[in-house]
Design a protein around this motif. Structure first.
Motif, PDB file in Angstrom:
ATOM      1  N   ALA A 120      -7.880 -35.258 -15.760  1.00 55.43           N
ATOM      2  CA  ALA A 120      -7.993 -33.794 -15.719  1.00 55.43           C
ATOM      3  C   ALA A 120      -9.447 -33.367 -15.627  1.00 55.43           C
ATOM      4  N   LEU A 121     -10.328 -34.105 -16.287  1.00 57.54           N
ATOM      5  CA  LEU A 121     -11.756 -33.780 -16.245  1.00 57.54           C
ATOM      6  C   LEU A 121     -12.339 -34.041 -14.864  1.00 57.54           C
ATOM      7  N   ARG A 122     -11.877 -35.076 -14.177  1.00 52.88           N
ATOM      8  CA  ARG A 122     -12.358 -35.343 -12.815  1.00 52.88           C
ATOM      9  C   ARG A 122     -11.927 -34.225 -11.867  1.00 52.88           C
ATOM     10  N   ASN A 123     -10.700 -33.748 -12.037  1.00 54.21           N
ATOM     11  CA  ASN A 123     -10.256 -32.605 -11.226  1.00 54.21           C
ATOM     12  C   ASN A 123     -11.074 -31.363 -11.543  1.00 54.21           C
ATOM     13  N   TRP A 124     -11.435 -31.223 -12.803  1.00 55.01           N
ATOM     14  CA  TRP A 124     -12.278 -30.097 -13.231  1.00 55.01           C
ATOM     15  C   TRP A 124     -13.622 -30.134 -12.514  1.00 55.01           C
ATOM     16  N   LEU A 125     -14.188 -31.332 -12.394  1.00 53.76           N
ATOM     17  CA  LEU A 125     -15.489 -31.471 -11.735  1.00 53.76           C
ATOM     18  C   LEU A 125     -15.403 -31.181 -10.248  1.00 53.76           C
ATOM     19  N   LEU A 126     -14.283 -31.581  -9.623  1.00 49.13           N
ATOM     20  CA  LEU A 126     -14.114 -31.291  -8.196  1.00 49.13           C
ATOM     21  C   LEU A 126     -14.096 -29.784  -7.958  1.00 49.13           C
ATOM     22  N   ASN A 127     -13.384 -29.057  -8.806  1.00 47.40           N
ATOM     23  CA  ASN A 127     -13.337 -27.601  -8.664  1.00 47.40           C
ATOM     24  C   ASN A 127     -14.672 -26.967  -9.033  1.00 47.40           C
ATOM     25  N   TYR A 128     -15.349 -27.583 -10.003  1.00 46.03           N
ATOM     26  CA  TYR A 128     -16.654 -27.058 -10.420  1.00 46.03           C
ATOM     27  C   TYR A 128     -17.649 -27.129  -9.260  1.00 46.03           C
ATOM     28  N   LYS A 129     -17.677 -28.260  -8.540  1.00 47.72           N
ATOM     29  CA  LYS A 129     -18.603 -28.402  -7.421  1.00 47.72           C
ATOM     30  C   LYS A 129     -18.227 -27.465  -6.272  1.00 47.72           C
ATOM     31  N   LYS A 130     -16.948 -27.163  -6.172  1.00 51.89           N
ATOM     32  CA  LYS A 130     -16.499 -26.297  -5.093  1.00 51.89           C
ATOM     33  C   LYS A 130     -16.944 -24.859  -5.313  1.00 51.89           C
ATOM     34  N   PHE A 131     -16.839 -24.393  -6.561  1.00 53.34           N
ATOM     35  CA  PHE A 131     -17.153 -23.000  -6.857  1.00 53.34           C
ATOM     36  C   PHE A 131     -18.560 -22.792  -7.397  1.00 53.34           C
ATOM     37  N   ASN A 132     -19.288 -23.886  -7.604  1.00 54.64           N
ATOM     38  CA  ASN A 132     -20.664 -23.776  -8.088  1.00 54.64           C
ATOM     39  C   ASN A 132     -21.579 -24.638  -7.225  1.00 54.64           C
TER      40      ASN A 132
END
Length: 249
Positions: free
Chosen positions: A213-225
């Motif tokens: 779940a944390l890896r998916n969080w990072l993927l979305n984080y890089k996308k929106f930030n």
């Protein structure tokens, strides 16, 4: 002693007798549904008569109950039941007087007790009815559920602590290009977000792997930030650099 009297020597057990009859009917290759319905209607009248022989029958009434529309079919089925040892038919040949029937007691090859007849798992005796496929599947499914629950109990989900999340982010910092400041921020955001949701992912699924779940969080984080470098490149046209436009190109 005649056949009917001999068949009633012992008390009739409803379940044993009915299951034995159904088992015997299943072995009669020439029988069809009308034979079954006729026997069931006669068996019902026999039961209402407390299993005493003979029973008095009315042709129209029995045909209505057994759903037989033809007199020829009715008489043929009666003769077949008699020939196969299910009944002893005593026609009156008098329209003002009902015919009589002696219901014969049906026995299996091995005269088992009621408990043995009902026992689905007794393979050492001759069974009247084979085990139900649904019952077998139900037992197997129950076993599978028990086994699965034992496996899941060994891997019960435990929410991570803040230090665990930070350490994992440090391990992935190069892969996801994370700065130290971002590690601390995203660790707290991740922990606060899923703690508030009760560690639920998707619509209503309990989280099983917080690292995934944390890896998916990072993927979305890089996308929106996007990184600061990319932001500077996108705003390159809006700079304060002083140029002399009098110089010819």
């Amino acid at each position: 002693m005649n056949t009917a009297e001999n068949s009633m020597k012992k008390p009739v057990n409803f379940i044993h007798q009915f299951l034995s009859a159904m088992d015997k009917i299943s072995e009669e290759k020439s029988f069809n549904p009308t034979h079954v319905s006729l026997y069931v209607s006669l068996f019902t009248r026999w039961n209402l008569n407390h299993f005493r022989n003979p029973i008095s029958i009315n042709r129209e009434e029995v045909m209505t109950i057994s759903k037989i529309g033809s007199k020829n079919t009715y008489h043929k089925c009666l003769k077949d039941l008699q020939k196969s040892g299910f009944i002893d038919y005593l026609p009156s040949h008098n329209p003002m007087k009902g015919s009589q029937i002696n219901m014969l007691k049906i026995s299996t090859t091995t005269d088992t007790s009621t408990e043995q007849v009902v026992d689905k798992y007794n393979t050492t005796t001759t069974q009247v009815v084979s085990p139900s496929l649904n019952n077998i599947n139900s037992i197997n499914n129950t076993k599978n559920i028990d086994i699965g629950s034992n496996k899941n109990s060994t891997k019960k989900f435990k929410p991570p602590k803040l230090d665990e999340v930070k350490n994992y982010l440090k391990e992935k910092s190069k892969e996801y290009e994370l700065q130290k400041k971002e590690i601390d921020q995203e660790a707290e955001k991740f922990l606060n977000y899923y703690s508030a949701k009760g560690w639920i992912v998707g619509k209503n699924s309990k989280m099983k792997d917080w690292q995934a779940a944390l890896r998916n969080w990072l993927l979305n984080y890089k996308k929106f930030n996007p990184s600061d470098t990319k932001q500077n490149q996108a705003g390159h046209l809006h700079n304060n650099e002083i140029k002399d436009y009098d110089i010819p190109l």
